[in-house]
Design a protein around this motif. Structure first.
Motif, mmCIF file in Angstrom:
data_model
loop_
_atom_site.group_PDB
_atom_site.id
_atom_site.type_symbol
_atom_site.label_atom_id
_atom_site.label_comp_id
_atom_site.label_asym_id
_atom_site.label_seq_id
_atom_site.Cartn_x
_atom_site.Cartn_y
_atom_site.Cartn_z
ATOM 1 N N LYS A 1 0.835 -1.190 0.000
ATOM 2 C CA LYS A 1 0.000 0.000 0.000
ATOM 3 C C LYS A 1 0.878 1.251 0.000
ATOM 4 O O LYS A 1 2.083 1.178 0.316
ATOM 5 N N VAL A 2 0.273 2.350 -0.359
ATOM 6 C CA VAL A 2 0.998 3.624 -0.400
ATOM 7 C C VAL A 2 1.573 3.917 0.986
ATOM 8 O O VAL A 2 0.893 3.764 1.993
ATOM 9 N N GLY A 3 2.819 4.311 1.001
ATOM 10 C CA GLY A 3 3.450 4.650 2.279
ATOM 11 C C GLY A 3 4.345 3.537 2.801
ATOM 12 O O GLY A 3 5.153 3.747 3.690
ATOM 13 N N ASP A 4 4.210 2.325 2.239
ATOM 14 C CA ASP A 4 5.064 1.215 2.665
ATOM 15 C C ASP A 4 6.522 1.517 2.359
ATOM 16 O O ASP A 4 6.861 2.016 1.285
ATOM 17 N N ARG A 5 7.377 1.195 3.303
ATOM 18 C CA ARG A 5 8.814 1.320 3.055
ATOM 19 C C ARG A 5 9.276 0.023 2.387
ATOM 20 O O ARG A 5 8.937 -1.070 2.841
ATOM 21 N N VAL A 6 9.993 0.170 1.312
ATOM 22 C CA VAL A 6 10.404 -1.022 0.566
ATOM 23 C C VAL A 6 11.874 -0.958 0.179
ATOM 24 O O VAL A 6 12.511 0.106 0.217
ATOM 25 N N VAL A 7 12.368 -2.122 -0.169
ATOM 26 C CA VAL A 7 13.729 -2.218 -0.697
ATOM 27 C C VAL A 7 13.648 -2.917 -2.043
ATOM 28 O O VAL A 7 12.914 -3.889 -2.198
ATOM 29 N N VAL A 8 14.351 -2.372 -3.018
ATOM 30 C CA VAL A 8 14.362 -2.982 -4.344
ATOM 31 C C VAL A 8 15.806 -3.300 -4.704
ATOM 32 O O VAL A 8 16.697 -2.464 -4.564
ATOM 33 N N GLU A 9 15.985 -4.525 -5.142
ATOM 34 C CA GLU A 9 17.337 -4.911 -5.529
ATOM 35 C C GLU A 9 17.551 -4.583 -7.007
ATOM 36 O O GLU A 9 16.810 -5.054 -7.869
ATOM 37 N N ASP B 1 20.632 -4.497 -9.796
ATOM 38 C CA ASP B 1 22.027 -4.857 -10.081
ATOM 39 C C ASP B 1 22.780 -5.285 -8.821
ATOM 40 O O ASP B 1 23.901 -4.853 -8.564
ATOM 41 N N GLY B 2 22.108 -6.110 -8.009
ATOM 42 C CA GLY B 2 22.788 -6.675 -6.841
ATOM 43 C C GLY B 2 22.909 -5.701 -5.684
ATOM 44 O O GLY B 2 23.510 -6.013 -4.659
ATOM 45 N N LYS B 3 22.358 -4.508 -5.861
ATOM 46 C CA LYS B 3 22.448 -3.541 -4.763
ATOM 47 C C LYS B 3 21.049 -3.191 -4.268
ATOM 48 O O LYS B 3 20.108 -3.106 -5.064
ATOM 49 N N ASP B 4 20.896 -3.005 -2.971
ATOM 50 C CA ASP B 4 19.576 -2.686 -2.405
ATOM 51 C C ASP B 4 19.338 -1.177 -2.367
ATOM 52 O O ASP B 4 20.193 -0.418 -1.913
ATOM 53 N N TYR B 5 18.177 -0.788 -2.876
ATOM 54 C CA TYR B 5 17.803 0.621 -2.804
ATOM 55 C C TYR B 5 16.515 0.748 -1.994
ATOM 56 O O TYR B 5 15.531 0.049 -2.256
ATOM 57 N N ALA B 6 16.519 1.658 -1.032
ATOM 58 C CA ALA B 6 15.337 1.828 -0.185
ATOM 59 C C ALA B 6 14.490 2.988 -0.677
ATOM 60 O O ALA B 6 15.004 3.963 -1.222
ATOM 61 N N GLY B 7 13.194 2.845 -0.511
ATOM 62 C CA GLY B 7 12.296 3.916 -0.907
ATOM 63 C C GLY B 7 10.909 3.719 -0.345
ATOM 64 O O GLY B 7 10.690 2.871 0.527
ATOM 65 N N GLU B 8 9.982 4.495 -0.876
ATOM 66 C CA GLU B 8 8.625 4.449 -0.351
ATOM 67 C C GLU B 8 7.646 4.325 -1.504
ATOM 68 O O GLU B 8 7.830 4.959 -2.552
ATOM 69 N N ILE B 9 6.602 3.523 -1.302
ATOM 70 C CA ILE B 9 5.576 3.397 -2.346
ATOM 71 C C ILE B 9 4.728 4.663 -2.358
ATOM 72 O O ILE B 9 4.191 5.071 -1.320
ATOM 73 N N THR B 10 4.667 5.320 -3.515
ATOM 74 C CA THR B 10 3.863 6.540 -3.603
ATOM 75 C C THR B 10 2.553 6.290 -4.346
ATOM 76 O O THR B 10 1.645 7.098 -4.284
ATOM 77 N N GLU B 11 2.490 5.165 -5.059
ATOM 78 C CA GLU B 11 1.296 4.876 -5.821
ATOM 79 C C GLU B 11 1.240 3.390 -6.147
ATOM 80 O O GLU B 11 2.258 2.770 -6.433
ATOM 81 N N ILE B 12 0.028 2.824 -6.056
ATOM 82 C CA ILE B 12 -0.156 1.446 -6.517
ATOM 83 C C ILE B 12 -0.665 1.544 -7.956
ATOM 84 O O ILE B 12 -1.660 2.212 -8.229
ATOM 85 N N ASP B 13 0.038 0.933 -8.861
ATOM 86 C CA ASP B 13 -0.342 1.046 -10.267
ATOM 87 C C ASP B 13 -1.647 0.321 -10.546
ATOM 88 O O ASP B 13 -2.018 -0.622 -9.838
ATOM 89 N N GLU B 14 -2.330 0.799 -11.596
ATOM 90 C CA GLU B 14 -3.661 0.285 -11.901
ATOM 91 C C GLU B 14 -3.693 -1.220 -12.131
ATOM 92 O O GLU B 14 -4.660 -1.894 -11.814
ATOM 93 N N ASP B 15 -2.612 -1.718 -12.697
ATOM 94 C CA ASP B 15 -2.573 -3.152 -12.997
ATOM 95 C C ASP B 15 -2.521 -4.027 -11.732
ATOM 96 O O ASP B 15 -2.635 -5.245 -11.799
ATOM 97 N N GLU B 16 -2.332 -3.360 -10.566
ATOM 98 C CA GLU B 16 -2.241 -4.076 -9.278
ATOM 99 C C GLU B 16 -1.100 -5.081 -9.265
ATOM 100 O O GLU B 16 -1.136 -6.054 -8.536
ATOM 101 N N GLU B 17 -0.145 -4.857 -10.106
ATOM 102 C CA GLU B 17 1.002 -5.774 -10.128
ATOM 103 C C GLU B 17 2.314 -5.052 -9.918
ATOM 104 O O GLU B 17 3.351 -5.668 -9.771
#
Ligand SMILES: [Zn+2]
Length: 379
Positions: free
Chosen positions: A280-288, A290-306
């Motif tokens: 959901k919007v506001g969740d703190r997430v990490v995305v890998e 190229d082998g490196k972790d980047y932290a960020g925040e979900i600002t929008e859930i895309d329409e495709d729900e995927e």
């Protein structure tokens, strides 16, 4: 309901009223029945209204294990500790650790929870052993009841008694209030407090009145040895009771260890329940990437729900498939810092009841059984 109607109903259903009263009384004492035994012919004293009772506290011959008096001595109270809301019946059990220095399963369980930064703070608070006291008392306005047994939270009476004695002048002799000769009758100032449906009585003042008559030694035979009546369960038995906590109406409210969670934590869980997608919007997430972790925040859930739009901490924004998202874990360091901070607060100034630490001592319901009461009072 009008008073008259009430009276009529009372008369009409006398048997019900009697049964209800008995139930209420038994229910009340039922709270204590798992922590101490009530000798057959002894009545239980309790504060029932704001009228000032006048009590003579009668000393008894101390048995085994009293933390403040030696065996055989004449002394006037027994301090013990209970864990509340334990087992199927959600009753109180004597804490063997605080009471007699033996190992205690609820305390061990609580200690483990305290090390877990994810643990429910309310549960930790609820599991804390609470200080209580037993007394032999004579209600001087109702002497026919004989020497009664009085069990009460230390924070609702004993603390005030201790304070009044501490603050008295030595030549007052108040500390000898329980002596059979030249003792004092205690006139208690009582206040009722309410919170929601709950209400309780607190002794807010103690006046020492010289007794009109001394007691004979015979009275000692009417007293209960307060050390002998405590029900202190063996470690394994208490563990079994603790872990078998079941609540048929509320089976899902238990964690995997079988402990019933507080309502508050239930609510919290519900609020934090993720949307169907899991994100959901506001969740703190990490995305890998190229082998490196980047932290960020979900600002929008895309329409495709995927996938979701993630704003990374470095300012970059990207659409990321749900499959590539990982929940950000709180960095180890900040977790630790937070815990250290909490610990410091706990010692130096956090009121678990939501009041002002060091200021609202005894102002809140929670004060009655507060785990940091002593610190708060000192402050
Ligand atoms: Zn314990």
């Amino acid at each position: 309901m009008s008073k008259r109607k009430k009276e009529k109903e009372k008369r009409g259903k006398r048997s019900t009223a009697v049964a209800a009263k008995r139930r209420a009384e038994e229910h009340k004492s039922g709270f204590a029945n798992t922590s101490f035994e009530i000798p057959g012919d002894v009545k239980l004293f309790g504060l029932k209204n704001e009228k000032s009772p006048r009590l003579d506290i009668i000393p008894y011959e101390v048995g085994e294990g009293n933390p403040f008096a030696d065996k055989g001595e004449l002394y006037y109270e027994r301090t013990f500790w209970v864990h509340r809301g334990i087992g199927d019946d959600q009753t109180s059990y004597v804490c063997p650790r605080k009471t007699i220095g033996e190992s205690c399963f609820p305390c061990e369980y609580r200690a483990k929870l305290m090390k877990d930064p994810e643990a429910d703070e309310d549960l930790i608070k609820d599991l804390a052993p609470k200080e209580r006291q037993l007394f032999n008392v004579i209600d001087t306005k109702d002497r026919e009841k004989g020497v009664q047994l009085w069990e009460i939270s230390f924070h609702l009476f004993g603390k005030t008694l201790d304070r009044e004695i501490k603050n008295s002048d030595e030549d007052d002799g108040y500390e000898r209030f329980a002596d059979l000769e030249n003792g004092f009758t205690l006139k208690l100032g009582v206040e009722e407090s309410h919170q929601g449906k709950a209400s309780w009585f607190t002794v807010v003042s103690v006046n020492f009145k010289p007794r009109k008559e001394d007691y004979d030694d015979d009275i000692l035979e009417k007293t209960t040895c307060l050390d002998d009546i405590l029900i202190i369960k063996e470690y394994d038995e208490l563990k079994e009771i603790f872990l078998q906590t079941t609540d048929p109406d509320d089976k899902d409210d238990k964690d995997d260890k079988g402990v019933k969670k507080s309502k508050k934590s239930k609510k919290k869980e519900k609020e934090e329940e993720p949307e169907e997608s899991g994100w959901k919007v506001g969740d703190r997430v990490v995305v890998e990437i190229d082998g490196k972790d980047y932290a960020g925040e979900i600002t929008e859930i895309d329409e495709d729900e995927e996938s979701a739009t993630v704003e990374f901490d470095d300012g970059d924004t990207q659409d990321v498939a749900f499959d590539d998202l990982t929940e950000e874990e709180e960095p180890e360091k900040s977790k630790k810092d937070k815990k250290g901070e909490d610990e410091k607060k706990g010692k130096k100034g956090k009121c678990p009841g939501g009041g002002v630490f060091g200021k609202d001592t005894d102002e809140l319901e929670e004060c009655a059984d507060c785990p940091v009461w002593d610190e708060c009072d000192d402050a």
